[in-house]
Design a protein around this motif. Structure first.
Motif, PDB file in Angstrom:
ATOM      1  N   LEU A   1      27.187  -2.795   7.930  1.00 48.55           N
ATOM      2  CA  LEU A   1      27.306  -1.704   6.953  1.00 48.55           C
ATOM      3  C   LEU A   1      28.777  -1.477   6.582  1.00 48.55           C
ATOM      4  O   LEU A   1      29.107  -1.246   5.412  1.00 48.55           O
ATOM      5  CB  LEU A   1      26.695  -0.412   7.522  1.00 48.55           C
ATOM      6  CG  LEU A   1      26.595   0.738   6.530  1.00 48.55           C
ATOM      7  CD1 LEU A   1      25.672   0.398   5.380  1.00 48.55           C
ATOM      8  CD2 LEU A   1      26.113   2.003   7.223  1.00 48.55           C
TER       9      LEU A   1
ATOM     10  N   CYS B   1      29.720  -4.202   4.359  1.00 45.64           N
ATOM     11  CA  CYS B   1      29.054  -4.022   3.072  1.00 45.64           C
ATOM     12  C   CYS B   1      29.858  -3.085   2.168  1.00 45.64           C
ATOM     13  O   CYS B   1      30.044  -3.360   0.977  1.00 45.64           O
ATOM     14  CB  CYS B   1      27.652  -3.463   3.326  1.00 45.64           C
ATOM     15  SG  CYS B   1      26.744  -3.123   1.846  1.00 45.64           S
TER      16      CYS B   1
ATOM     17  N   LEU C   1      31.534  -4.107  -1.373  1.00 42.81           N
ATOM     18  CA  LEU C   1      31.186  -3.453  -2.643  1.00 42.81           C
ATOM     19  C   LEU C   1      32.413  -2.852  -3.331  1.00 42.81           C
ATOM     20  O   LEU C   1      32.295  -2.219  -4.373  1.00 42.81           O
ATOM     21  CB  LEU C   1      30.138  -2.368  -2.398  1.00 42.81           C
ATOM     22  CG  LEU C   1      28.742  -2.904  -2.085  1.00 42.81           C
ATOM     23  CD1 LEU C   1      27.837  -1.799  -1.591  1.00 42.81           C
ATOM     24  CD2 LEU C   1      28.135  -3.561  -3.318  1.00 42.81           C
ATOM     25  N   GLY C   2      33.557  -3.032  -2.710  1.00 41.54           N
ATOM     26  CA  GLY C   2      34.792  -2.556  -3.327  1.00 41.54           C
ATOM     27  C   GLY C   2      35.006  -1.061  -3.169  1.00 41.54           C
ATOM     28  O   GLY C   2      35.662  -0.430  -4.006  1.00 41.54           O
ATOM     29  N   MET C   3      34.452  -0.498  -2.102  1.00 43.64           N
ATOM     30  CA  MET C   3      34.683   0.935  -1.877  1.00 43.64           C
ATOM     31  C   MET C   3      36.040   1.111  -1.214  1.00 43.64           C
ATOM     32  O   MET C   3      36.445   0.290  -0.383  1.00 43.64           O
ATOM     33  CB  MET C   3      33.601   1.505  -0.953  1.00 43.64           C
ATOM     34  CG  MET C   3      32.236   1.574  -1.597  1.00 43.64           C
ATOM     35  SD  MET C   3      31.095   2.402  -0.484  1.00 43.64           S
ATOM     36  CE  MET C   3      29.616   2.418  -1.470  1.00 43.64           C
TER      37      MET C   3
ATOM     38  N   GLN D   1      35.983   6.336   0.392  1.00 44.80           N
ATOM     39  CA  GLN D   1      34.590   6.259  -0.085  1.00 44.80           C
ATOM     40  C   GLN D   1      33.671   5.711   0.996  1.00 44.80           C
ATOM     41  O   GLN D   1      32.557   6.193   1.181  1.00 44.80           O
ATOM     42  CB  GLN D   1      34.511   5.360  -1.325  1.00 44.80           C
ATOM     43  CG  GLN D   1      35.134   5.988  -2.551  1.00 44.80           C
ATOM     44  CD  GLN D   1      35.276   5.003  -3.710  1.00 44.80           C
ATOM     45  OE1 GLN D   1      35.254   3.781  -3.523  1.00 44.80           O
ATOM     46  NE2 GLN D   1      35.435   5.526  -4.905  1.00 44.80           N
TER      47      GLN D   1
ATOM     48  N   HIS E   1      30.848   8.228   2.107  1.00 39.40           N
ATOM     49  CA  HIS E   1      29.522   7.912   1.563  1.00 39.40           C
ATOM     50  C   HIS E   1      28.680   6.996   2.447  1.00 39.40           C
ATOM     51  O   HIS E   1      27.473   6.935   2.293  1.00 39.40           O
ATOM     52  CB  HIS E   1      29.655   7.288   0.174  1.00 39.40           C
ATOM     53  CG  HIS E   1      30.200   8.234  -0.833  1.00 39.40           C
ATOM     54  ND1 HIS E   1      29.445   9.201  -1.445  1.00 39.40           N
ATOM     55  CD2 HIS E   1      31.461   8.395  -1.309  1.00 39.40           C
ATOM     56  CE1 HIS E   1      30.201   9.900  -2.269  1.00 39.40           C
ATOM     57  NE2 HIS E   1      31.429   9.434  -2.203  1.00 39.40           N
ATOM     58  N   LEU E   2      29.335   6.252   3.338  1.00 38.60           N
ATOM     59  CA  LEU E   2      28.541   5.337   4.174  1.00 38.60           C
ATOM     60  C   LEU E   2      28.590   5.696   5.652  1.00 38.60           C
ATOM     61  O   LEU E   2      27.567   5.892   6.287  1.00 38.60           O
ATOM     62  CB  LEU E   2      29.076   3.902   4.024  1.00 38.60           C
ATOM     63  CG  LEU E   2      28.818   3.168   2.738  1.00 38.60           C
ATOM     64  CD1 LEU E   2      29.235   1.710   2.882  1.00 38.60           C
ATOM     65  CD2 LEU E   2      27.337   3.204   2.393  1.00 38.60           C
TER      66      LEU E   2
ATOM     67  N   LEU F   1      22.122  -0.398   1.582  1.00 36.61           N
ATOM     68  CA  LEU F   1      22.737   0.849   2.054  1.00 36.61           C
ATOM     69  C   LEU F   1      21.619   1.765   2.561  1.00 36.61           C
ATOM     70  O   LEU F   1      20.505   1.736   2.019  1.00 36.61           O
ATOM     71  CB  LEU F   1      23.483   1.535   0.906  1.00 36.61           C
ATOM     72  CG  LEU F   1      24.602   0.718   0.251  1.00 36.61           C
ATOM     73  CD1 LEU F   1      25.200   1.485  -0.920  1.00 36.61           C
ATOM     74  CD2 LEU F   1      25.677   0.385   1.251  1.00 36.61           C
TER      75      LEU F   1
ATOM     76  N   LYS G   1      19.797   4.581  -5.412  1.00 37.24           N
ATOM     77  CA  LYS G   1      21.195   4.847  -5.065  1.00 37.24           C
ATOM     78  C   LYS G   1      21.930   3.614  -4.571  1.00 37.24           C
ATOM     79  O   LYS G   1      23.151   3.574  -4.582  1.00 37.24           O
ATOM     80  CB  LYS G   1      21.268   5.967  -4.026  1.00 37.24           C
ATOM     81  CG  LYS G   1      21.010   7.322  -4.637  1.00 37.24           C
ATOM     82  CD  LYS G   1      21.666   8.415  -3.879  1.00 37.24           C
ATOM     83  CE  LYS G   1      21.604   9.699  -4.692  1.00 37.24           C
ATOM     84  NZ  LYS G   1      22.056  10.848  -3.951  1.00 37.24           N
TER      85      LYS G   1
ATOM     86  N   LEU H   1      25.232   4.176  -6.356  1.00 38.58           N
ATOM     87  CA  LEU H   1      26.350   4.667  -5.520  1.00 38.58           C
ATOM     88  C   LEU H   1      27.612   3.796  -5.657  1.00 38.58           C
ATOM     89  O   LEU H   1      28.674   4.311  -6.015  1.00 38.58           O
ATOM     90  CB  LEU H   1      25.902   4.806  -4.055  1.00 38.58           C
ATOM     91  CG  LEU H   1      26.925   5.401  -3.105  1.00 38.58           C
ATOM     92  CD1 LEU H   1      27.185   6.871  -3.406  1.00 38.58           C
ATOM     93  CD2 LEU H   1      26.476   5.264  -1.653  1.00 38.58           C
ATOM     94  N   PRO H   2      27.508   2.470  -5.433  1.00 42.24           N
ATOM     95  CA  PRO H   2      28.726   1.656  -5.591  1.00 42.24           C
ATOM     96  C   PRO H   2      29.259   1.684  -7.019  1.00 42.24           C
ATOM     97  O   PRO H   2      30.467   1.661  -7.236  1.00 42.24           O
ATOM     98  CB  PRO H   2      28.268   0.235  -5.230  1.00 42.24           C
ATOM     99  CG  PRO H   2      26.967   0.375  -4.568  1.00 42.24           C
ATOM    100  CD  PRO H   2      26.352   1.644  -5.032  1.00 42.24           C
TER     101      PRO H   2
ATOM    102  N   MET I   1      31.170   4.824  -7.511  1.00 39.92           N
ATOM    103  CA  MET I   1      32.463   4.699  -6.813  1.00 39.92           C
ATOM    104  C   MET I   1      33.453   3.892  -7.649  1.00 39.92           C
ATOM    105  O   MET I   1      34.643   4.132  -7.639  1.00 39.92           O
ATOM    106  CB  MET I   1      32.302   3.974  -5.462  1.00 39.92           C
ATOM    107  CG  MET I   1      31.317   4.551  -4.492  1.00 39.92           C
ATOM    108  SD  MET I   1      31.840   6.084  -3.796  1.00 39.92           S
ATOM    109  CE  MET I   1      30.826   7.209  -4.665  1.00 39.92           C
TER     110      MET I   1
END
Lengths: 287, 223
Positions: A171, A174, A178-180, A184, A188-189, B105, B111, B115-116, B119
């Motif tokens: 996770l 991941c 995802l480029g967070m 973020q 968010h995760l 996720l 989402k 979500l991504p 972001m």
């Protein structure tokens, strides 16, 4: 095979012993607590609205102590939660290995400090403040909450840190893939994924703040302060009420009042724990 | 020798180590723009690590050391991603990776896409339907978009992850064993999707299936 059987029997016996002990303590408190349970336990002989709003002074009931405990716990958690969460996240995700090791050892050390020492620290801090740049400083709700925050900080940090450590690496990767941004990912995760563990820390800290007597004895609790009126005011609290009515007991009625207050204290922590769990589950479904 | 402008990525003398353990050494590879490059090789040869080197994802794992050069052509200029300062979140949005094991996720199906995208500051309108339709998943899940993504089957989760990557509109798409969890029918669908995608973006895929590589590859790289 025989060893397995012995081990299973031993596990059952210890589990049942613990369950029995808890049932006994809880049952004993409920049995004695319910005897004094009634309007008078909460509000003495003052009518409901004046007692609740503070217009009528409740001398013998536990209403001011309930409000004091709730204000104290709320203030302590407002101080401790953001610090504990942020430190736990930092240590789990961003700290260098050597620094993390040293910091966690120090946090373990802090967790082992007896609460009376934390209370004494608060008192010493107060004396220092009085003699230096804040001569008007006095024992108060704010000081007590600050000291309680120090007391529970290790639980919050350790449980947040281990909850975030427990989030699967897949996770974390991941989020990166995802480029967070780091923020973020955390917000968010990782925090949502670790919320069970973090909540455990909050519930544990809530209970610790609600039940601790030693810290508040040094830092601001008094027997008859009435409703808490501010950050710098003195306050009443349930654990102190229990302590006071037991040690200064004039007879069985005092002990019954103490048991009644103990039952209320248990119910408050119990309800808070359930509410916190419900709230997190609802938030999870809302996400 | 083709013109440099026709490449999306140029890898020069790339080596990867985890602690003392060498995963690969001295890799040289040119990846053509808007084509499908397939990396093949036996298990453990470092195919996935090579994909991860293209958006610096290996660095998420501890004790990783990379040396060499990876140049990517993104937003009309070349970036030497290991030797110049790059914004990693931005790089990874441009170079999306879809993993072999689906890593949805822990939230709803919808989402997982939004979500991504949110972001990244992307446009949310119609994005869910668009992305899910592109991987042939929309009709299967349109009535349960608000359900947790982990309730989908393994194959559906894999396609959801691909849809999520596509929603971010990357310039380079890295796919690790894209059909590993799929039945022959879905495998064909995904292969066709990748064939369509390569017209719009650069696709680099890893597979252990040599016949699949032969079918799809514009360029093949053996490890």
């Amino acid at each position: 095979m025989r060893q397995d059987k012995v081990f299973i029997i031993f596990s059952w016996v210890t589990a049942l012993f613990l369950l029995g002990l808890m049932t006994f303590v809880f049952g004993y408190t409920v049995y004695h607590g319910t005897q004094s349970m009634g309007y008078a336990l909460f509000f003495d002989d003052v009518s409901f609205w004046p007692a609740v709003t503070g217009a009528g002074r409740v001398w013998e009931g536990i209403w001011p102590a309930i409000c004091g405990t709730l204000s104290l716990v709320f203030t302590a958690m407002v101080i401790a939660f953001p610090l504990g969460l942020a430190t736990g996240i930092y240590l789990a995700l961003f700290a260098k290995r050597a620094y993390r090791r040293v910091a966690l050892s120090l946090i373990d050390l802090l967790a082992g400090v007896p609460s009376v020492i934390v209370g004494l620290f608060g008192f010493a801090l107060l004396l220092f403040l009085r003699e230096s740049f804040f001569p008007q400083a006095s024992t108060s709700l704010g000081l007590a909450a600050g000291c309680l925050a120090i007391l529970v900080l290790p639980y919050l940090i350790k449980l947040t840190c281990s909850a975030i450590d427990g989030v699967p690496t897949s996770l974390k990767v991941c989020g990166e893939a995802l480029g967070m941004t780091p923020w973020q990912q955390v917000w968010h995760l990782l925090v949502p994924a670790a919320k069970e563990g973090i909540l455990e820390g909050v519930i544990l800290s809530f209970g610790r703040c609600a039940e601790d007597t030693a810290v508040i004895l040094f830092t601001g609790v008094v027997a008859n302060a009435g409703l808490p009126y501010g950050f710098l005011g003195k306050f009443e609290a349930l654990p102190f009420y229990i302590f006071y009515h037991t040690t200064e007991s004039q007879g069985s009625s005092d002990i019954a009042l103490a048991f009644g207050a103990a039952l209320v204290l248990i119910m408050i922590t119990f309800v808070a724990a359930i509410a916190a769990r419900r709230l997190t589950v609802r938030r999870h479904h809302a996400r | 020798m083709q013109d440099k402008e026709s490449y999306a990525a140029i890898v020069k003398d790339l080596s990867l180590f985890f602690k003392e353990h060498c995963i690969y050494e001295g890799i040289n590879l040119q990846i053509p723009k808007r084509g499908l490059t397939v990396v093949v090789g036996p298990s453990g040869s470092g195919k996935t690590c090579l994909l991860r080197a293209l958006n610096r994802l290996n660095e998420c794992y501890s004790d990783c050391t990379v040396s060499g050069e990876v140049k990517l052509f993104l937003e009309s200029r070349w970036y030497d991603i290991y030797n110049e300062k790059v914004c990693l979140p931005h790089l990874r949005r441009q170079v999306q990776m879809v993993f072999q094991s689906p890593n949805v996720l822990p939230t709803t199906i919808e989402k997982n896409i939004t979500l991504p995208l949110k972001m990244a500051g992307g446009v949310l309108k119609d994005s869910v339907e668009e992305a899910l339709s592109a991987v042939g998943l929309f009709d299967e899940v349109k009535d349960r978009l608000k359900k947790p993504a982990h309730t989908l089957s393994g194959g559906q989760q894999g396609r959801l992850c691909l849809a999520r990557a596509l929603a971010l509109k990357p310039q380079i798409l890295l796919v690790d064993e894209p059909t590993a969890n799929l039945d022959p029918e879905k495998t064909e669908e995904i292969e066709q999707l990748l064939m369509r995608l390569k017209k719009k973006m650069t696709v680099v895929a890893v597979t252990h299936d040599r016949s699949q590589a032969d079918r799809m590859a514009d360029k093949m790289f053996k490890m």
